[in-house]
Each structure stands twice: as C-alpha cells, then as structure tokens.
Write a protein that holds these residues in place. Structure first.
Motif, PDB file in Angstrom:
ATOM      1  N   GLU A 109      41.421  50.261  45.627  1.00 25.62           N
ATOM      2  CA  GLU A 109      40.320  49.326  45.813  1.00 25.62           C
ATOM      3  C   GLU A 109      39.038  50.055  46.167  1.00 25.62           C
ATOM      4  O   GLU A 109      37.945  49.677  45.764  1.00 25.62           O
ATOM      5  CB  GLU A 109      40.673  48.322  46.904  1.00 25.62           C
ATOM      6  N   ASN A 166      37.842  40.649  30.124  1.00 26.31           N
ATOM      7  CA  ASN A 166      37.829  40.127  31.490  1.00 26.31           C
ATOM      8  C   ASN A 166      39.227  39.613  31.828  1.00 26.31           C
ATOM      9  O   ASN A 166      39.778  38.792  31.094  1.00 26.31           O
ATOM     10  CB  ASN A 166      36.809  39.004  31.628  1.00 26.31           C
ATOM     11  N   ASN A 184      42.076  38.189  34.908  1.00 24.43           N
ATOM     12  CA  ASN A 184      42.380  37.673  36.232  1.00 24.43           C
ATOM     13  C   ASN A 184      43.639  38.378  36.698  1.00 24.43           C
ATOM     14  O   ASN A 184      44.683  38.303  36.038  1.00 24.43           O
ATOM     15  CB  ASN A 184      42.592  36.155  36.197  1.00 24.43           C
ATOM     16  N   THR A 185      43.567  39.072  37.821  1.00 28.27           N
ATOM     17  CA  THR A 185      44.695  39.851  38.317  1.00 28.27           C
ATOM     18  C   THR A 185      45.102  39.373  39.708  1.00 28.27           C
ATOM     19  O   THR A 185      44.269  38.913  40.498  1.00 28.27           O
ATOM     20  CB  THR A 185      44.355  41.355  38.395  1.00 28.27           C
ATOM     21  N   TYR A 233      43.441  42.277  42.237  1.00 27.12           N
ATOM     22  CA  TYR A 233      41.998  42.465  42.401  1.00 27.12           C
ATOM     23  C   TYR A 233      41.176  41.234  42.027  1.00 27.12           C
ATOM     24  O   TYR A 233      39.949  41.305  42.003  1.00 27.12           O
ATOM     25  CB  TYR A 233      41.524  43.652  41.557  1.00 27.12           C
ATOM     26  N   ASN A 250      39.338  38.588  39.644  1.00 26.72           N
ATOM     27  CA  ASN A 250      38.719  38.719  38.324  1.00 26.72           C
ATOM     28  C   ASN A 250      38.096  40.098  38.171  1.00 26.72           C
ATOM     29  O   ASN A 250      37.337  40.549  39.042  1.00 26.72           O
ATOM     30  CB  ASN A 250      37.662  37.639  38.125  1.00 26.72           C
ATOM     31  N   THR A 251      38.420  40.757  37.075  1.00 25.16           N
ATOM     32  CA  THR A 251      37.910  42.109  36.832  1.00 25.16           C
ATOM     33  C   THR A 251      37.254  42.191  35.463  1.00 25.16           C
ATOM     34  O   THR A 251      37.589  41.432  34.552  1.00 25.16           O
ATOM     35  CB  THR A 251      39.042  43.149  36.901  1.00 25.16           C
ATOM     36  N   SER A 271      36.616  44.824  32.391  1.00 25.42           N
ATOM     37  CA  SER A 271      37.117  46.086  31.839  1.00 25.42           C
ATOM     38  C   SER A 271      36.335  46.408  30.577  1.00 25.42           C
ATOM     39  O   SER A 271      36.510  45.760  29.545  1.00 25.42           O
ATOM     40  CB  SER A 271      38.616  45.981  31.533  1.00 25.42           C
ATOM     41  N   ASN A 279      36.563  51.197  34.633  1.00 22.78           N
ATOM     42  CA  ASN A 279      37.375  50.327  35.476  1.00 22.78           C
ATOM     43  C   ASN A 279      38.235  49.467  34.556  1.00 22.78           C
ATOM     44  O   ASN A 279      37.709  48.770  33.700  1.00 22.78           O
ATOM     45  CB  ASN A 279      36.470  49.451  36.355  1.00 22.78           C
ATOM     46  N   MET A 311      41.170  46.650  34.946  1.00 21.10           N
ATOM     47  CA  MET A 311      41.960  45.803  35.845  1.00 21.10           C
ATOM     48  C   MET A 311      41.961  46.345  37.274  1.00 21.10           C
ATOM     49  O   MET A 311      42.979  46.324  37.973  1.00 21.10           O
ATOM     50  CB  MET A 311      43.388  45.639  35.336  1.00 21.10           C
ATOM     51  N   GLY A 312      40.816  46.875  37.716  1.00 22.23           N
ATOM     52  CA  GLY A 312      40.680  47.306  39.092  1.00 22.23           C
ATOM     53  C   GLY A 312      40.917  48.772  39.349  1.00 22.23           C
ATOM     54  O   GLY A 312      40.775  49.238  40.483  1.00 22.23           O
ATOM     55  N   GLN A 313      41.266  49.561  38.335  1.00 21.27           N
ATOM     56  CA  GLN A 313      41.504  50.977  38.568  1.00 21.27           C
ATOM     57  C   GLN A 313      40.578  51.830  37.718  1.00 21.27           C
ATOM     58  O   GLN A 313      40.183  51.448  36.614  1.00 21.27           O
ATOM     59  CB  GLN A 313      42.961  51.338  38.289  1.00 21.27           C
TER      60      GLN A 313
END
Length: 249
Positions: free
Chosen positions: A33, A74, A76-77, A80, A82-83, A85, A103, A105-107
């Motif tokens: 994060e 885009n 939804n995870t 994290y 909404n992300t 990518s 980035n 999905m948050g990574q």
C-alpha cells in the motif's frame, strides 16, 4: 523483526504477480500500500526461465490481453478498493520487451508480454526492503495464460531462483535463499458469456491456477479473460478478489 519470516516470504512471493498481494503471515514485511518495493532494477539481464510441461509458444486464438501504452483498466479490488491500471511504457528484461504498469490493481512494477499463445507476467523485486534487508533476485517471470488450450488441458511450470539479502546497519547477515514454486494451470471454460460487475462479456476464457510450495497447494486462483478486453475477473482462495469496472482503449 522475525528473521525466520525471510525464509518463507519468497516461497509465495509470486502471489504479488497474480494481480493482488497475498496478506498471509509469510508476506509480513511487504507494505504494498505504501509502495515498499522501491527502486526496482530495470533492464535486468538475469530473468527466471519458464520451464515445464506444455509451455511452448504456439499459434494464438485471439488477443486476451491487449497491450498498448495508454490503455487503462479500472478494477474494484477487495484489497485496495477501486484502482486505475494504465500501461505507462515499455521496459526490456534480457532481450524481451514488456509493457509496464506503474500500478496494477494496487501494486507497482508489474509487467506483461504476449508471445503467440503465451502471456507472461513479470516482477522485479530487487531493491525491496523486507524487515531490514534489501533483497536482490533475478526478474521473476511466469507464464500466466496459454490462450490456445482446449477445456481440460493443462500446463505446469517450475520457477526456481535465488534471493540474496543485504542487511541494513545493525542487522546480522542472512544467507541466500533458494525458492522453488510450481504452478499448474488448467483451461476450465472457453468461448463463454460471463457476467461480472453488472456487465456481460463475450468470448471469455476461464483458467484455474494452483500454486504449489513445498509439496502443498498454498493457493488456488481463477482468472477470466475477455477477448480484445483483457482480464475481467480474478478470485483467489486467500480472499483477494477483483473485477473490471471499465476500460479505456
């Protein structure tokens, strides 16, 4: 700090490659994060080879992960929320060119490459600091998808690499660790209609992947890819899920 944590972190570190990071105890010390994976070494000449059964490159049956700089997905995870990518550019590992997500999905530092029927994902973990140790390893490459498989067909790959550790001041030395992980992937469904997030997608393929470490299955993941769109849904027995909410090509 737990030194014994370091011995097990990278046995399942490739969970992070598969869209969202696993939050099990063995990943203690990873702070995705807050982007703990800092200063990755690009253009690393040392890349883990993909070896196993039925991993050869063959003719593709379509484009199940379109790649072009500027494409956006885009998601939804559960981890994290909404992300966004976006493919931000390209990078070269060895002699292979990958599309890069700043980035995904948050990574950070997520890479994708398509070669015929084969879709490879990669991550460079060098430069990561885990529990007071900076790690170095080859670029970790995994064959995630073969789009030409028939229902019931599988492929198996073995990933082997060595992680070395440089201690921060005041920390003791820690020996290199050899990591061995096996991935078994099966084509579960293909050319189906699939609804997720209130949207119905056509020409979808569904694969299931088992991650095996030390002889035991440590996670089972299911992926859905829509032709000409890319990944639309991901579920994992660890509880990490994600689904596509929109895309911009």
């Amino acid at each position: 700090m737990k030194l014994n944590t370091l011995t097990s972190i990278f046995s399942i570190a490739l969970f992070a490659i598969f869209f969202v990071s696993c939050e099990n105890e063995p990943l203690e010390g990873f702070d995705f994060e807050n982007n703990i994976i800092v200063d990755p070494i690009s253009n690393n000449d040392s890349v883990t080879p993909v070896e196993g059964e039925n991993v050869e490159v063959e003719a593709s049956t379509g484009d199940y992960w379109p790649t072009q700089v500027g494409y956006v997905w885009n998601f939804n995870t559960t981890t994290y929320g909404n992300t966004i990518s976006e493919i931000s550019g390209t990078t070269v590992f060895g002699d292979e060119t990958y599309f890069e997500y700043d980035n995904f999905m948050g990574q950070a530092s997520f890479y994708i490459r398509k070669d015929g029927s084969n879709y490879y994902v990669a991550q460079d973990i060098s430069g990561s600091n885990v529990n007071g140790y900076t790690v170095a390893a080859p670029v970790i490459k995994v064959l995630l998808l073969k789009d030409n498989l028939e229902v019931g067909e599988t492929f198996t790959q073995n990933i082997n690499y060595t992680v070395s550790y440089t201690p921060d001041p005041g920390y003791p030395d820690f020996p290199d660790q050899n990591v061995t992980t096996t991935y078994v992937t099966e084509m579960i469904e293909r050319d189906i209609t699939y609804e997720v997030g209130g949207v119905e997608y056509q020409n979808v393929i569904h694969i299931e992947l088992e991650t095996i470490s030390s002889g035991s299955v440590v996670a089972t993941s299911n992926y859905y890819f829509s032709k000409d769109i890319g990944p639309i849904n991901f579920t994992q027995t660890t509880g990490n899920d994600a689904f596509l909410t929109s895309y911009e090509f």
